[in-house]
Design a protein around this motif. Sequence first.
Motif, PDB file in Angstrom:
ATOM      1  N   LEU A  86      -0.687   4.303   0.448  1.00 35.82           N
ATOM      2  CA  LEU A  86      -1.694   3.146   0.259  1.00 35.82           C
ATOM      3  C   LEU A  86      -1.026   1.793   0.886  1.00 35.82           C
ATOM      4  CD1 LEU A  86      -3.097   3.521  -3.069  1.00 35.82           C
ATOM      5  CD2 LEU A  86      -4.414   3.974  -0.887  1.00 35.82           C
ATOM      6  N   ARG A  87       0.142   1.711   0.614  1.00 36.80           N
ATOM      7  CA  ARG A  87       0.824   0.311   1.021  1.00 36.80           C
ATOM      8  C   ARG A  87       1.193   0.325   2.578  1.00 36.80           C
ATOM      9  NH1 ARG A  87       6.246  -0.312  -2.186  1.00 36.80           N
ATOM     10  NH2 ARG A  87       4.798  -0.352  -3.943  1.00 36.80           N
ATOM     11  N   LYS A  88       1.424   1.848   3.103  1.00 27.13           N
ATOM     12  CA  LYS A  88       1.693   1.977   4.491  1.00 27.13           C
ATOM     13  C   LYS A  88       0.685   1.624   5.491  1.00 27.13           C
ATOM     14  CE  LYS A  88       3.313   5.406   7.631  1.00 27.13           C
ATOM     15  NZ  LYS A  88       3.867   6.749   7.777  1.00 27.13           N
ATOM     16  N   ILE A  89      -0.822   2.054   4.983  1.00 27.31           N
ATOM     17  CA  ILE A  89      -1.706   2.004   5.894  1.00 27.31           C
ATOM     18  C   ILE A  89      -2.437   0.470   5.700  1.00 27.31           C
ATOM     19  CG2 ILE A  89      -2.645   4.300   5.551  1.00 27.31           C
ATOM     20  CD1 ILE A  89      -4.719   3.241   3.517  1.00 27.31           C
ATOM     21  N   LYS A  90      -2.188  -0.187   4.618  1.00 31.51           N
ATOM     22  CA  LYS A  90      -2.428  -1.540   4.566  1.00 31.51           C
ATOM     23  C   LYS A  90      -1.643  -2.411   5.209  1.00 31.51           C
ATOM     24  CE  LYS A  90      -3.331  -5.304   1.381  1.00 31.51           C
ATOM     25  NZ  LYS A  90      -3.348  -6.079   0.028  1.00 31.51           N
ATOM     26  N   GLN A  91       0.090  -2.041   5.217  1.00 32.71           N
ATOM     27  CA  GLN A  91       0.783  -2.813   5.991  1.00 32.71           C
ATOM     28  C   GLN A  91       0.446  -2.857   7.674  1.00 32.71           C
ATOM     29  OE1 GLN A  91       4.538  -1.565   4.877  1.00 32.71           O
ATOM     30  NE2 GLN A  91       4.520  -3.080   2.922  1.00 32.71           N
ATOM     31  N   LYS A  92       0.170  -1.661   7.990  1.00 34.82           N
ATOM     32  CA  LYS A  92      -0.137  -1.450   9.523  1.00 34.82           C
ATOM     33  C   LYS A  92      -1.444  -1.535   9.885  1.00 34.82           C
ATOM     34  CE  LYS A  92       3.323   2.234  10.022  1.00 34.82           C
ATOM     35  NZ  LYS A  92       3.580   3.618  10.497  1.00 34.82           N
ATOM     36  N   ASN A  93      -2.269  -2.110   8.769  1.00 36.37           N
ATOM     37  CA  ASN A  93      -3.708  -2.459   9.096  1.00 36.37           C
ATOM     38  C   ASN A  93      -4.257  -1.103   9.743  1.00 36.37           C
ATOM     39  OD1 ASN A  93      -5.989  -3.759   9.107  1.00 36.37           O
ATOM     40  ND2 ASN A  93      -5.778  -4.516  10.975  1.00 36.37           N
ATOM     41  N   ASN A  97      -6.645   6.026   9.853  1.00 42.72           N
ATOM     42  CA  ASN A  97      -6.448   6.955   8.918  1.00 42.72           C
ATOM     43  C   ASN A  97      -7.263   6.521   7.371  1.00 42.72           C
ATOM     44  OD1 ASN A  97      -4.880   9.149  10.616  1.00 42.72           O
ATOM     45  ND2 ASN A  97      -3.535   7.398  10.641  1.00 42.72           N
ATOM     46  N   GLY A  98      -7.172   7.334   6.414  1.00 43.60           N
ATOM     47  CA  GLY A  98      -7.628   6.889   5.215  1.00 43.60           C
ATOM     48  C   GLY A  98      -6.924   7.659   4.197  1.00 43.60           C
ATOM     49  N   ILE A 138      -9.158   1.117   5.421  1.00 45.11           N
ATOM     50  CA  ILE A 138      -8.850  -0.209   5.745  1.00 45.11           C
ATOM     51  C   ILE A 138     -10.011  -0.575   6.861  1.00 45.11           C
ATOM     52  CG2 ILE A 138      -7.335  -2.139   7.097  1.00 45.11           C
ATOM     53  CD1 ILE A 138      -6.658  -1.096   4.262  1.00 45.11           C
ATOM     54  N   MET A 139     -10.524  -1.652   6.742  1.00 45.45           N
ATOM     55  CA  MET A 139     -11.833  -2.096   7.799  1.00 45.45           C
ATOM     56  C   MET A 139     -11.218  -2.658   8.877  1.00 45.45           C
ATOM     57  SD  MET A 139     -14.429  -0.508   6.505  1.00 45.45           S
ATOM     58  CE  MET A 139     -15.862  -1.363   7.442  1.00 45.45           C
TER      59      MET A 139
END
Length: 210
Positions: A86-93, A97-98, A138-139
């Motif tokens: 979760l932290r990874k997809i948020k940091q990379k915006n 992927n989800g 992430i939108m």
Amino acid sequence: MIEKREKRKKIFYVPGMISLVFIPLFCFYHFYKTDAFKVYRSVDLSFPDSIQKKGFLAIKRNYQLFYLNRSEDSEKKELNELQLALRKIKQKNDTINGIQIHLGNKMQYEVYVRVLDILAIEQMPFFIQNDNDFLVLIMPKPKSRNHFREIVPFQCGYWEANKDFFLEEERKRQFEYYLSLYKKNWVLLLAYFGLVFLNIFALVKFNKSR
């Protein structure tokens, strides 16, 4: 020859001292070991309506699956990997992927609460529960204000929390809980310590008189 005699001091016991001192301590130890002071609470949740749910599910993502079907201790490794993902997809915006979190039939309730904790700690802005699955994504950020379209996401009722908030709130709740116990039972506590003080005073006075 001078005969030396050893003086032996006699220590007297006041009846009731063991009962007043050791039995309550044993009871507190027993209560602590059996989680007698544990407070059970509930989590308030709100769910999206059918229109919000349908719109969220229509968003396409390559979902990474996390399958949870045991206790929190057994799923500790999986939960840690989930938090990192979760932290990874948020940091990379990451808008490609989800994360999909599947809740198995044998999953314990503590795991469900832990999932909500992780979502709150990582401050994931867009997620939804669809039956036995959480979908997290992430939108994309709007390119310009002229093409801005308002998106109404579903946010869990646990949203305001984060890790520091949880710890601080837990300390406050524990303090308030024990304070309420003292307020309700202050007469008994006062009587107990009064008896202990009287027995110690009687023991000291009795020994001095001997």
